[in-house]
Design a protein around this motif. Structure first.
Motif, PDB file in Angstrom:
ATOM      1  N   LEU A   1       0.835  -1.195   0.000  1.00  0.00           N
ATOM      2  CA  LEU A   1       0.000   0.000   0.000  1.00  0.00           C
ATOM      3  C   LEU A   1       0.873   1.248   0.000  1.00  0.00           C
ATOM      4  O   LEU A   1       0.588   2.213  -0.704  1.00  0.00           O
ATOM      5  N   VAL A   2       1.944   1.228   0.763  1.00  0.00           N
ATOM      6  CA  VAL A   2       2.876   2.362   0.774  1.00  0.00           C
ATOM      7  C   VAL A   2       3.487   2.539  -0.614  1.00  0.00           C
ATOM      8  O   VAL A   2       3.608   3.667  -1.117  1.00  0.00           O
ATOM      9  N   VAL A   3       3.840   1.440  -1.266  1.00  0.00           N
ATOM     10  CA  VAL A   3       4.358   1.513  -2.637  1.00  0.00           C
ATOM     11  C   VAL A   3       3.295   2.094  -3.572  1.00  0.00           C
ATOM     12  O   VAL A   3       3.585   2.947  -4.413  1.00  0.00           O
TER      13      VAL A   3
ATOM     14  N   ALA B   1      -6.656   6.468   1.315  1.00  0.00           N
ATOM     15  CA  ALA B   1      -5.502   5.566   1.367  1.00  0.00           C
ATOM     16  C   ALA B   1      -4.737   5.736   2.681  1.00  0.00           C
ATOM     17  O   ALA B   1      -4.336   4.746   3.307  1.00  0.00           O
ATOM     18  N   PHE B   2      -4.559   6.981   3.132  1.00  0.00           N
ATOM     19  CA  PHE B   2      -3.882   7.211   4.416  1.00  0.00           C
ATOM     20  C   PHE B   2      -4.710   6.657   5.578  1.00  0.00           C
ATOM     21  O   PHE B   2      -4.158   6.078   6.512  1.00  0.00           O
ATOM     22  N   PHE B   3      -6.016   6.839   5.516  1.00  0.00           N
ATOM     23  CA  PHE B   3      -6.891   6.300   6.560  1.00  0.00           C
ATOM     24  C   PHE B   3      -6.848   4.772   6.554  1.00  0.00           C
ATOM     25  O   PHE B   3      -6.806   4.134   7.614  1.00  0.00           O
ATOM     26  N   THR B   4      -6.838   4.176   5.365  1.00  0.00           N
ATOM     27  CA  THR B   4      -6.724   2.720   5.242  1.00  0.00           C
ATOM     28  C   THR B   4      -5.422   2.238   5.861  1.00  0.00           C
ATOM     29  O   THR B   4      -5.400   1.247   6.600  1.00  0.00           O
ATOM     30  N   LEU B   5      -4.331   2.937   5.564  1.00  0.00           N
ATOM     31  CA  LEU B   5      -3.035   2.580   6.131  1.00  0.00           C
ATOM     32  C   LEU B   5      -3.083   2.645   7.656  1.00  0.00           C
ATOM     33  O   LEU B   5      -2.616   1.719   8.333  1.00  0.00           O
TER      34      LEU B   5
ATOM     35  N   ALA C   1     -13.550   1.159  -1.205  1.00  0.00           N
ATOM     36  CA  ALA C   1     -13.939   2.519  -1.604  1.00  0.00           C
ATOM     37  C   ALA C   1     -12.816   3.203  -2.370  1.00  0.00           C
ATOM     38  O   ALA C   1     -13.064   3.850  -3.409  1.00  0.00           O
ATOM     39  N   THR C   2     -11.592   3.063  -1.901  1.00  0.00           N
ATOM     40  CA  THR C   2     -10.443   3.663  -2.585  1.00  0.00           C
ATOM     41  C   THR C   2     -10.262   3.064  -3.969  1.00  0.00           C
ATOM     42  O   THR C   2      -9.998   3.776  -4.944  1.00  0.00           O
TER      43      THR C   2
END
Length: 152
Positions: free
Chosen positions: A57-59, A91-95, A135-136
């Protein structure tokens, strides 16, 4: 590195890993409820799939920022820029949610089912993370394949 090589690794791999983590976690839970045998290897599989998903996910986030800055598919400006910001926020919230899962999952004693509060956190963060990932992914799909629906 050409976009055709980066895209499948950066975008699709974390989706697959998070999906496998979600399925493993809930399979562990429901199988344990039905059979009264909670098998740790299934919980460990969910944990390690999620850990690998976080790495990719970070990638994916780094690749998405690079693509948004370069305007490969769309840019952070008009007409779809606000959707990229929403996607980046999700994406940040998912992380963050998956990092909470990893922290809580690491706190388990010998058996996760012995601590109902920890069990709730693990099941809840897996479900919330999976919904955020869906959702993302949906927003990303709309940006790439149906931009006219989002531009208005």
């Amino acid at each position: 590195m050409p976009l055709g090589v980066v895209h499948p690794i950066a975008v699709h791999l974390h989706i697959a890993l998070f999906t496998m983590g979600f399925i493993s976690m809930y399979y562990w839970f429901f199988k344990g409820l039905v059979t009264s045998v909670f098998e740790n290897y299934l919980h460990d599989l969910a944990h390690y799939n999620t850990l690998a998903g976080v790495v990719f996910l970070v990638v994916a986030m780094a690749t998405g920022i690079r693509d948004g800055m370069a305007g490969i598919i769309t840019s952070f400006g008009p007409p779809l820029g606000r959707w990229l910001y929403i996607k980046a926020g999700l994406a940040f919230f998912t992380l963050a949610v998956y990092l909470v899962f990893l922290l809580k999952s690491n706190q388990k004693r010998r058996y996760l089912q012995e601590d109902s509060r920890l069990l709730f956190w693990c099941l809840g963060t897996q479900a919330l993370g999976f919904l955020l990932m869906v959702a993302t992914t949906a927003i990303g799909t709309m940006i790439v394949y149906y931009p006219s629906l989002l531009a208005g």
